[in-house]
Each structure stands twice: as C-alpha cells, then as structure tokens.
Scaffold this motif. Structure first.
Motif, mmCIF file in Angstrom:
data_model
loop_
_atom_site.group_PDB
_atom_site.id
_atom_site.type_symbol
_atom_site.label_atom_id
_atom_site.label_comp_id
_atom_site.label_asym_id
_atom_site.label_seq_id
_atom_site.Cartn_x
_atom_site.Cartn_y
_atom_site.Cartn_z
ATOM 1 N N ALA A 88 0.816 -1.219 0.000
ATOM 2 C CA ALA A 88 0.000 0.000 0.000
ATOM 3 C C ALA A 88 0.851 1.271 0.000
ATOM 4 O O ALA A 88 0.321 2.367 0.155
ATOM 5 C CB ALA A 88 -0.939 -0.001 1.211
ATOM 6 N N ARG A 105 -8.053 8.241 4.969
ATOM 7 C CA ARG A 105 -7.422 7.298 4.026
ATOM 8 C C ARG A 105 -6.074 6.812 4.561
ATOM 9 O O ARG A 105 -5.739 5.634 4.407
ATOM 10 C CB ARG A 105 -7.263 7.958 2.657
ATOM 11 C CG ARG A 105 -6.645 7.050 1.623
ATOM 12 C CD ARG A 105 -7.613 5.951 1.197
ATOM 13 N NE ARG A 105 -7.009 5.158 0.132
ATOM 14 C CZ ARG A 105 -7.064 3.834 0.072
ATOM 15 N NH1 ARG A 105 -7.716 3.151 0.990
ATOM 16 N NH2 ARG A 105 -6.484 3.190 -0.909
ATOM 17 N N LEU A 122 -4.797 2.742 5.449
ATOM 18 C CA LEU A 122 -3.632 2.121 4.806
ATOM 19 C C LEU A 122 -2.524 1.725 5.783
ATOM 20 O O LEU A 122 -1.550 1.100 5.389
ATOM 21 C CB LEU A 122 -3.051 3.084 3.754
ATOM 22 C CG LEU A 122 -3.971 3.382 2.586
ATOM 23 C CD1 LEU A 122 -3.441 4.561 1.782
ATOM 24 C CD2 LEU A 122 -4.149 2.148 1.713
ATOM 25 N N PHE A 172 -0.427 5.115 -0.088
ATOM 26 C CA PHE A 172 -0.179 5.907 1.112
ATOM 27 C C PHE A 172 0.478 7.236 0.740
ATOM 28 O O PHE A 172 0.079 8.294 1.227
ATOM 29 C CB PHE A 172 0.703 5.129 2.093
ATOM 30 C CG PHE A 172 0.995 5.877 3.355
ATOM 31 C CD1 PHE A 172 0.097 5.855 4.408
ATOM 32 C CD2 PHE A 172 2.166 6.598 3.490
ATOM 33 C CE1 PHE A 172 0.367 6.563 5.576
ATOM 34 C CE2 PHE A 172 2.443 7.302 4.648
ATOM 35 C CZ PHE A 172 1.541 7.273 5.693
#
Length: 106
Positions: free
Chosen positions: A14, A76, A80, A18
């Motif tokens: 991720a 978000r 992550l 990120f």
C-alpha cells in the motif's frame, strides 16, 4: 514552535497509495496559517514512514489535530496503515546549513 512526529507502518503493497494520500493531506494542511512545514520520510527497504509537521504553537496543532477536518483528511491514511505512534516536541533550536563562506553571526 513544536514538531509532531508520526511513525506509521503501512500495509505491505500500500506504499504508493499511502504516498498519494499523504500528498492530499499535506496540501490541505499547508493551508493552515499555523502550519510551518511538513515532511514525509520512509525507512529504506521497509513499509515504515515518518511524518513530521511543524506548527507555530502547541495550541494550534492540537486545534487542528482534534478538528473534524483533520479526521476527514487523514481517514485514508488510517485505512492504509497497520500501526502508528506519535510524539510532540518543542523545537528548542533549529539550525539551517550555512552557505559555504558564510560567517556565523551569533
């Protein structure tokens, strides 16, 4: 001045998502009149990131940190990451590199 330092382990795979999410958070945070600077660092060969964010005062940082806007902006990033730890420190002294040949004026 204070510096908030946030160390986060991001889910493997991720990292790119990120970094893109952090770009959006940093852009919005930079619009705060009390935010002085931010940086995103990554530990070489690992999924561990360090975010530093300098603020004019502790009160300004806390106001932003506890705001609904900050919660929305960083949602978000939280999705992550696997873990996070934060420290907040007062900046006692900040020294910039001098240009070659420049004399110390202290």
């Amino acid at each position: 001045m204070i510096r908030a330092t946030l160390r986060m382990r991001v889910r493997p795979g991720a990292e790119d998502a990120f970094e893109r999410a952090w770009d959006k958070v940093a852009e919005a945070t930079a619009r705060s009149p009390h935010n002085l600077r931010q940086a995103l660092l990554r530990e070489p060969g690992d999924s561990v990131y360090v975010i530093t964010s300098d603020w004019a005062t502790l009160a300004a940082f806390r106001d932003f940190e506890q705001s609904p806007e900050q919660d929305r902006l960083t949602a978000r990033l939280r999705e992550l990451r696997e873990s996070a730890e934060m420290t907040v420190n007062q900046i006692v002294q900040h020294v910039d590199a001098r240009t070659a040949g420049e004399e110390n004026t202290k």
